[in-house]
Write a protein that holds these residues in place. Sequence first.
Motif, mmCIF file in Angstrom:
data_model
loop_
_atom_site.group_PDB
_atom_site.id
_atom_site.type_symbol
_atom_site.label_atom_id
_atom_site.label_comp_id
_atom_site.label_asym_id
_atom_site.label_seq_id
_atom_site.Cartn_x
_atom_site.Cartn_y
_atom_site.Cartn_z
ATOM 1 N N SER A 194 -24.017 112.263 2.973
ATOM 2 C CA SER A 194 -24.767 111.258 3.725
ATOM 3 C C SER A 194 -24.027 110.837 4.989
ATOM 4 O O SER A 194 -24.633 110.358 5.942
ATOM 5 C CB SER A 194 -25.045 110.037 2.845
ATOM 6 O OG SER A 194 -23.830 109.420 2.443
ATOM 7 N N CYS B 63 -31.868 106.325 5.296
ATOM 8 C CA CYS B 63 -31.907 104.991 4.681
ATOM 9 C C CYS B 63 -32.567 103.954 5.582
ATOM 10 O O CYS B 63 -33.076 102.942 5.089
ATOM 11 C CB CYS B 63 -30.498 104.551 4.305
ATOM 12 S SG CYS B 63 -29.778 105.488 2.938
ATOM 13 N N ILE C 94 -28.195 109.652 -5.518
ATOM 14 C CA ILE C 94 -27.977 108.211 -5.349
ATOM 15 C C ILE C 94 -26.899 107.751 -6.317
ATOM 16 O O ILE C 94 -26.946 108.047 -7.514
ATOM 17 C CB ILE C 94 -29.281 107.430 -5.626
ATOM 18 C CG1 ILE C 94 -30.403 107.900 -4.700
ATOM 19 C CG2 ILE C 94 -29.049 105.930 -5.462
ATOM 20 C CD1 ILE C 94 -31.771 107.363 -5.080
ATOM 21 N N TRP C 95 -25.927 107.045 -5.775
ATOM 22 C CA TRP C 95 -24.951 106.360 -6.616
ATOM 23 C C TRP C 95 -25.492 104.951 -6.874
ATOM 24 O O TRP C 95 -25.522 104.108 -5.963
ATOM 25 C CB TRP C 95 -23.602 106.280 -5.909
ATOM 26 C CG TRP C 95 -22.787 107.530 -6.022
ATOM 27 C CD1 TRP C 95 -23.145 108.701 -6.606
ATOM 28 C CD2 TRP C 95 -21.447 107.711 -5.530
ATOM 29 N NE1 TRP C 95 -22.121 109.611 -6.506
ATOM 30 C CE2 TRP C 95 -21.072 109.040 -5.861
ATOM 31 C CE3 TRP C 95 -20.546 106.903 -4.853
ATOM 32 C CZ2 TRP C 95 -19.826 109.557 -5.515
ATOM 33 C CZ3 TRP C 95 -19.301 107.413 -4.508
ATOM 34 C CH2 TRP C 95 -18.950 108.730 -4.840
ATOM 35 N N ARG C 96 -25.955 104.712 -8.093
ATOM 36 C CA ARG C 96 -26.502 103.406 -8.421
ATOM 37 C C ARG C 96 -25.365 102.395 -8.614
ATOM 38 O O ARG C 96 -24.242 102.751 -8.972
ATOM 39 C CB ARG C 96 -27.347 103.493 -9.696
ATOM 40 C CG ARG C 96 -28.645 104.285 -9.532
ATOM 41 C CD ARG C 96 -29.611 103.599 -8.592
ATOM 42 N NE ARG C 96 -30.909 104.259 -8.569
ATOM 43 C CZ ARG C 96 -31.900 103.920 -7.737
ATOM 44 N NH1 ARG C 96 -31.721 102.945 -6.862
ATOM 45 N NH2 ARG C 96 -33.046 104.566 -7.756
ATOM 46 N N ASP D 223 -25.642 107.985 -11.815
ATOM 47 C CA ASP D 223 -26.113 108.858 -10.744
ATOM 48 C C ASP D 223 -27.595 109.124 -10.957
ATOM 49 O O ASP D 223 -28.059 109.233 -12.103
ATOM 50 C CB ASP D 223 -25.365 110.190 -10.742
ATOM 51 C CG ASP D 223 -23.895 110.028 -10.363
ATOM 52 O OD1 ASP D 223 -23.502 108.906 -9.978
ATOM 53 O OD2 ASP D 223 -23.153 111.015 -10.453
ATOM 54 N N PHE E 72 -38.005 109.349 -1.640
ATOM 55 C CA PHE E 72 -36.942 108.372 -1.410
ATOM 56 C C PHE E 72 -37.422 107.274 -0.466
ATOM 57 O O PHE E 72 -37.166 106.084 -0.675
ATOM 58 C CB PHE E 72 -35.726 109.092 -0.820
ATOM 59 C CG PHE E 72 -34.534 108.218 -0.545
ATOM 60 C CD1 PHE E 72 -33.573 108.007 -1.521
ATOM 61 C CD2 PHE E 72 -34.359 107.617 0.696
ATOM 62 C CE1 PHE E 72 -32.472 107.206 -1.270
ATOM 63 C CE2 PHE E 72 -33.262 106.818 0.958
ATOM 64 C CZ PHE E 72 -32.319 106.608 -0.030
ATOM 65 N N THR F 115 -37.133 101.943 0.903
ATOM 66 C CA THR F 115 -36.669 103.091 0.127
ATOM 67 C C THR F 115 -36.546 102.706 -1.345
ATOM 68 O O THR F 115 -36.778 101.548 -1.718
ATOM 69 C CB THR F 115 -35.282 103.586 0.616
ATOM 70 O OG1 THR F 115 -34.280 102.638 0.219
ATOM 71 C CG2 THR F 115 -35.251 103.766 2.125
ATOM 72 N N LEU G 14 -33.749 102.584 -2.841
ATOM 73 C CA LEU G 14 -32.435 101.980 -3.043
ATOM 74 C C LEU G 14 -32.557 100.514 -3.429
ATOM 75 O O LEU G 14 -33.398 99.782 -2.896
ATOM 76 C CB LEU G 14 -31.587 102.091 -1.780
ATOM 77 C CG LEU G 14 -31.137 103.493 -1.350
ATOM 78 C CD1 LEU G 14 -30.322 103.402 -0.069
ATOM 79 C CD2 LEU G 14 -30.326 104.173 -2.453
ATOM 80 N N ASP H 213 -26.676 100.008 -4.172
ATOM 81 C CA ASP H 213 -26.802 101.462 -4.282
ATOM 82 C C ASP H 213 -26.343 102.132 -2.987
ATOM 83 O O ASP H 213 -26.412 101.545 -1.899
ATOM 84 C CB ASP H 213 -28.253 101.870 -4.540
ATOM 85 C CG ASP H 213 -28.758 101.427 -5.903
ATOM 86 O OD1 ASP H 213 -27.915 101.052 -6.750
ATOM 87 O OD2 ASP H 213 -29.981 101.449 -6.112
ATOM 88 N N LEU I 34 -26.548 106.079 -0.934
ATOM 89 C CA LEU I 34 -26.974 107.473 -0.853
ATOM 90 C C LEU I 34 -25.727 108.331 -0.674
ATOM 91 O O LEU I 34 -25.049 108.234 0.342
ATOM 92 C CB LEU I 34 -27.945 107.672 0.312
ATOM 93 C CG LEU I 34 -28.373 109.110 0.601
ATOM 94 C CD1 LEU I 34 -29.049 109.735 -0.606
ATOM 95 C CD2 LEU I 34 -29.293 109.150 1.820
ATOM 96 N N ARG I 35 -25.427 109.172 -1.660
ATOM 97 C CA ARG I 35 -24.215 109.981 -1.630
ATOM 98 C C ARG I 35 -24.386 111.276 -0.837
ATOM 99 O O ARG I 35 -23.551 111.624 -0.002
ATOM 100 C CB ARG I 35 -23.765 110.295 -3.069
ATOM 101 C CG ARG I 35 -22.723 111.397 -3.226
ATOM 102 C CD ARG I 35 -21.417 111.049 -2.526
ATOM 103 N NE ARG I 35 -20.433 112.125 -2.666
ATOM 104 C CZ ARG I 35 -20.311 113.153 -1.838
ATOM 105 N NH1 ARG I 35 -21.128 113.279 -0.799
ATOM 106 N NH2 ARG I 35 -19.382 114.056 -2.024
#
Length: 276
Positions: free
Chosen positions: A76, A122, A143-145, A150, A158, A165, A167, A171, A173-174
């Motif tokens: 990202s 994003c 996504i890293w929550r 994950d 998304f 989004t 997110l 959170d 976005l990885r």
Amino acid sequence: MDLNTITAIHPARHRDDLAALGAATAPLAGGSWLFSEPQNHLTSLVDLMAFRWPSLTVLDADAEVPADAGALEVASTCTLAELAAMPDEHGWPAHPLFRQCCTALLGSFKVWNVATVGGNICAALPAGPMTSLFSGLDAEALIWRADGSDERTPVAQFVTGDGATVLREGDVLRSLIVPRTSLEAQTAYRKIALSPLGRSGAVIIGRLDRDGSFTLTVSGATLHPEQLRYDSVPSAEVLTHDVEAIETWFTDPHGAADWRRAVSALLAVEILEELR
């Protein structure tokens, strides 16, 4: 623009550092949008660039998810300049699409060198060219929550609306994972705007996969990406009907909804003929 409410910037070197994110603390990557207008609700930032994620990685047979073998993972934090300059080392037919979509963001070289792929997605602007690109290639967003889990979701899902989004607070976005099948597909790209250097009124991407299936992705003209999928190449009449049946066209200073519908249908047929 100076953000005079910011009192601290925290470098994120480990995932635990993301715990600082919250209502008053935002993630920072390139900052091209973040620093473009006042952010009076923020008091601190978490610098994602400190992770030093590799911008572009081709996943091998030992990928964590076996189906990802041969896929392209784009961090990202990868800049538009890095993505546009990606060398054609693998002979992917879809390779030209990466630079084509980057050129839809008509920023200066300064913007290209700081604006990030993840930041553009994003921001969830309808005209976001990275949303167009990765939706058109059926990429998944990793996504890293905030709870430490994950989650992967199609980029086309998304973005849920103008500025919205999937997110949630905390959170991140990885990365974006582009499947090998999409990289090996034939693609065609069209963009239209009301002025030569104006924001995109519509960005249309066609993809013809090796199995003969055809996917058309409409963005820029709709509140979120819209995709039309066919098992084989459709007729111009069918494609035109399906494009015109999309219901999420919108009007803003960059184009009226009826104009966007009409030009999208015309560009879709151009793409169809090119890929046929």
